[in-house]
Design an enzyme around this catalytic site. Sequence first.
Site, PDB file in Angstrom:
ATOM      1  CB  CYS A 144     -12.680 -14.830  38.897  1.00 36.54           C
ATOM      2  SG  CYS A 144     -12.003 -14.012  40.133  1.00 36.54           S
ATOM      3  CB  CYS A 147     -11.856 -11.210  38.708  1.00 38.14           C
ATOM      4  SG  CYS A 147     -10.753 -12.529  39.289  1.00 38.14           S
ATOM      5  CG  ASP A 148     -14.682 -10.786  35.729  1.00 32.33           C
ATOM      6  OD1 ASP A 148     -13.662  -9.968  35.628  1.00 32.33           O
ATOM      7  OD2 ASP A 148     -14.469 -11.694  35.239  1.00 32.33           O
TER       8      ASP A 148
END
Length: 317
Positions: A144, A147-148
């Site tokens: 992701c 997300c990261d």
Amino acid sequence: MIDNEKNVNISEHVKCLIIGSGPAGYTAAIYASRANMYPVLYEGLQPGGQLTTTTEVDNFPGYPNGITGTELMEDLKKQAVRFGSDIRFGYATQTDLTSNVHKVQIDGEKWISADSVIIATGATAKYLGIPSEEKFKGFGVSACATCDGFFYRGKVVAVVGGGDTACEEASYLAGLCKKVYVIVRKNYFRASKAMQHRTLNTPNIEVLFEHQTKEITGNQQGVTGVILINANGEDVKLDIDGFFVAIGHVPNSDIFKPFIQMDETGYIQTLAGTTKTNVAGVFACGDVQDKNYRQAITAAGTGCMAALDAERYLGEK
Ligand code: NDP
């Protein structure tokens, strides 16, 4: 209680059954418990859902300093419990959604009947399945980018995959990172023409067609490189700090297949602007019905919608 239609032993009847414990399931539980629907939520095989496999979550509104995925899910769970949600360990193994009272089997054993069912079973990111990928999951290997990606600002990363997700993730990462490699196993993209164009014309993205991932390398601190195999069967080594897998997701919808309308890839179809499925009293929220946004906050939003839709349904019943 014996249900004659399917001849199963119903051990319990509930007003609202929620299946799944990601942001969608817990948010549905928070709203349903506050509306006196006495929800029972089964957490599934991965309590907390996909977010528990990421590290920091910096994009969920309300956490100015970020929060870990595990803590966020614990907070959501505590909030649901505070209003009386009955959260249980266990997973749904079979369903029978043919009549007004829906039946769900838990852990391959007991059957529960419910006036309303909220499906929040999510989707599972596909991984390559090589041992080094497993070893560095959460330490440089992610599925992701939104997300990261932030943790790789100014660094070098690789994205594997040739579909829209891979191109979108590569574009997102290109805005943060010094350099992004896109590793495509065929000699062409599967992504839409527009996404291909964007990927191929972003200066700090380099596309490596006909390359397969052999091994991700690293140390105690995390990922430091990747070894690829090119079309001639030769090893190609890249120095990278992060490795993003974007080869698709699988919605966790198998047990609903005989009853619930889905698209050809298994994503549950809901009536536009609602969480209603084709079966009255059955609602779907989160990633199991969303292949476009797939964010914790959008999942939570649809979880809220599902509880409100279920509440209205029960009120009219
Ligand atoms: P796709 O299934 O479309 O693409 C998966 C990609 O990963 C393909 O290039 C595939 O290669 C590759 N792949 C699969 N397995 C491996 C493997 N083991 N090793 C290396 N490569 C592999 O998945 P997406 O997640 O990209 O998209 C899913 C759906 O969601 C699509 O319909 C897409 O259009 C849609 N979507 C739409 C977006 C938008 O409109 N903004 C954004 C994101 C997704 P191969 O081609 O060789 O099979």
